[in-house]
Scaffold this motif. Structure first.
Motif, mmCIF file in Angstrom:
data_model
loop_
_atom_site.group_PDB
_atom_site.id
_atom_site.type_symbol
_atom_site.label_atom_id
_atom_site.label_comp_id
_atom_site.label_asym_id
_atom_site.label_seq_id
_atom_site.Cartn_x
_atom_site.Cartn_y
_atom_site.Cartn_z
ATOM 1 N N HIS A 1 28.726 37.322 17.544
ATOM 2 C CA HIS A 1 28.158 35.948 16.702
ATOM 3 C C HIS A 1 26.746 36.310 18.190
ATOM 4 O O HIS A 1 25.489 35.329 17.240
ATOM 5 C CB HIS A 1 28.630 35.183 17.013
ATOM 6 C CG HIS A 1 29.496 34.316 18.103
ATOM 7 N ND1 HIS A 1 30.610 34.890 18.416
ATOM 8 C CD2 HIS A 1 28.619 33.921 18.162
ATOM 9 C CE1 HIS A 1 30.650 33.996 19.133
ATOM 10 N NE2 HIS A 1 29.661 32.812 19.564
ATOM 11 N N VAL A 2 27.236 36.359 19.722
ATOM 12 C CA VAL A 2 26.091 36.277 20.217
ATOM 13 C C VAL A 2 24.893 37.418 20.289
ATOM 14 O O VAL A 2 23.115 37.538 20.046
ATOM 15 C CB VAL A 2 26.540 35.472 21.921
ATOM 16 C CG1 VAL A 2 25.145 34.752 22.041
ATOM 17 C CG2 VAL A 2 26.438 34.398 21.518
ATOM 18 N N PRO A 3 24.870 38.608 20.732
ATOM 19 C CA PRO A 3 26.200 39.501 21.010
ATOM 20 C C PRO A 3 26.081 38.973 22.534
ATOM 21 O O PRO A 3 25.226 39.250 23.340
ATOM 22 C CB PRO A 3 25.782 40.544 20.677
ATOM 23 C CG PRO A 3 24.427 40.451 21.076
ATOM 24 C CD PRO A 3 24.376 39.505 20.441
ATOM 25 N N LEU A 4 27.200 38.721 23.036
ATOM 26 C CA LEU A 4 27.173 39.092 24.780
ATOM 27 C C LEU A 4 28.258 39.372 25.069
ATOM 28 O O LEU A 4 29.456 39.273 24.565
ATOM 29 C CB LEU A 4 27.279 36.797 25.484
ATOM 30 C CG LEU A 4 27.554 36.883 26.069
ATOM 31 C CD1 LEU A 4 26.505 36.854 26.927
ATOM 32 C CD2 LEU A 4 27.840 35.274 26.698
ATOM 33 N N THR A 5 28.623 40.201 26.314
ATOM 34 C CA THR A 5 29.495 41.019 26.487
ATOM 35 C C THR A 5 29.926 40.442 28.420
ATOM 36 O O THR A 5 29.240 40.069 29.356
ATOM 37 C CB THR A 5 28.712 42.318 27.046
ATOM 38 O OG1 THR A 5 28.530 43.230 26.575
ATOM 39 C CG2 THR A 5 30.312 42.972 27.902
ATOM 40 N N CYS A 6 31.062 40.001 27.897
ATOM 41 C CA CYS A 6 31.642 38.753 29.387
ATOM 42 C C CYS A 6 32.842 39.646 29.769
ATOM 43 O O CYS A 6 33.139 40.751 29.976
ATOM 44 C CB CYS A 6 32.826 37.816 28.299
ATOM 45 S SG CYS A 6 31.515 36.413 27.309
ATOM 46 N N HIS A 7 32.002 39.454 31.141
ATOM 47 C CA HIS A 7 32.769 40.084 32.204
ATOM 48 C C HIS A 7 33.786 39.235 33.415
ATOM 49 O O HIS A 7 33.706 38.127 33.604
ATOM 50 C CB HIS A 7 31.688 40.911 33.410
ATOM 51 C CG HIS A 7 31.734 41.879 32.599
ATOM 52 N ND1 HIS A 7 31.498 43.202 32.290
ATOM 53 C CD2 HIS A 7 29.693 41.798 31.996
ATOM 54 C CE1 HIS A 7 30.619 44.239 31.576
ATOM 55 N NE2 HIS A 7 29.313 42.941 31.335
ATOM 56 N N ALA A 8 34.728 39.862 33.780
ATOM 57 C CA ALA A 8 35.897 38.965 34.547
ATOM 58 C C ALA A 8 35.666 38.914 35.699
ATOM 59 O O ALA A 8 34.571 40.494 36.059
ATOM 60 C CB ALA A 8 36.766 39.139 34.089
ATOM 61 N N ALA A 9 35.107 38.264 36.865
ATOM 62 C CA ALA A 9 35.365 38.381 37.874
ATOM 63 C C ALA A 9 36.231 39.121 38.685
ATOM 64 O O ALA A 9 37.293 39.426 38.496
ATOM 65 C CB ALA A 9 35.427 36.654 38.751
ATOM 66 N N THR A 10 35.658 40.031 39.117
ATOM 67 C CA THR A 10 36.500 41.312 40.271
ATOM 68 C C THR A 10 35.866 40.897 41.891
ATOM 69 O O THR A 10 35.070 40.115 42.157
ATOM 70 C CB THR A 10 36.427 42.368 39.849
ATOM 71 O OG1 THR A 10 34.545 42.670 39.810
ATOM 72 C CG2 THR A 10 36.327 42.743 38.969
ATOM 73 N N ALA A 11 36.537 42.031 42.447
ATOM 74 C CA ALA A 11 35.970 41.971 44.063
ATOM 75 C C ALA A 11 34.584 42.656 44.211
ATOM 76 O O ALA A 11 33.783 42.021 45.271
ATOM 77 C CB ALA A 11 36.835 43.075 45.071
ATOM 78 N N ASP A 12 33.951 42.841 43.542
ATOM 79 C CA ASP A 12 33.074 43.874 43.682
ATOM 80 C C ASP A 12 31.977 43.008 42.266
ATOM 81 O O ASP A 12 30.792 43.218 42.870
ATOM 82 C CB ASP A 12 33.197 45.175 42.418
ATOM 83 C CG ASP A 12 33.877 46.223 43.373
ATOM 84 O OD1 ASP A 12 33.740 45.701 44.504
ATOM 85 O OD2 ASP A 12 34.794 47.093 42.698
ATOM 86 N N THR A 13 32.294 42.271 41.349
ATOM 87 C CA THR A 13 31.329 41.455 40.825
ATOM 88 C C THR A 13 31.385 39.856 40.355
ATOM 89 O O THR A 13 32.966 40.048 40.105
ATOM 90 C CB THR A 13 30.657 42.668 39.365
ATOM 91 O OG1 THR A 13 32.479 41.929 38.930
ATOM 92 C CG2 THR A 13 30.546 43.856 39.775
ATOM 93 N N PRO A 14 30.431 39.149 40.503
ATOM 94 C CA PRO A 14 31.134 37.248 39.470
ATOM 95 C C PRO A 14 31.149 37.858 37.769
ATOM 96 O O PRO A 14 30.495 38.889 37.759
ATOM 97 C CB PRO A 14 29.776 36.680 39.844
ATOM 98 C CG PRO A 14 28.835 38.531 40.093
ATOM 99 C CD PRO A 14 29.509 39.178 40.729
#
Length: 108
Positions: free
Chosen positions: A58-71
């Motif tokens: 509905h936004v559209p928005l891809t959400c990423h969980a935090a990993t060691a490489d990316t916030p």
């Protein structure tokens, strides 16, 4: 005789109390106080705190969980985030725009 008068006064006092009590009891009950509806999440900047990535169509928005490489995704929700427990209010600067918007610039 004074004794009879005293007993008459003693009897009238409970009657007055009974009348006051019955008047109070016969007053209409206003009912329970209205309960305020719980407010949904408020607009603002939130950080994605769930463990797995997801897409909100509905936004559209891809959400990423935090990993060691990316916030984790930090997004400015104009109407508040979805009420799914995956977002935490933050003072961090947004690091992602909606998928159908232009990229964030360094000025934003």
């Amino acid at each position: 005789m004074p004794t009879a008068k005293s007993s008459k006064d003693a009897e009238s006092t409970p009657q007055l109390e009974d009348a006051a009590t019955s008047a109070t009891e016969s007053a209409p009950d206003p009912g329970p106080e209205p309960v305020a509806e719980p407010a949904g999440p408020e607009p603002g900047v939130y950080e994605y705190t769930h463990f797995a990535d997801c897409v909100y169509p509905h936004v559209p928005l891809t959400c990423h969980a935090a990993t060691a490489d990316t916030p984790a995704t930090v997004y400015n929700w104009p109407f508040g985030p979805p009420d799914d427990g995956r977002w935490t209010k933050t003072k961090k600067k947004p690091n992602q725009a909606a998928d159908n918007a232009g990229p964030l610039t360094s000025e934003e």
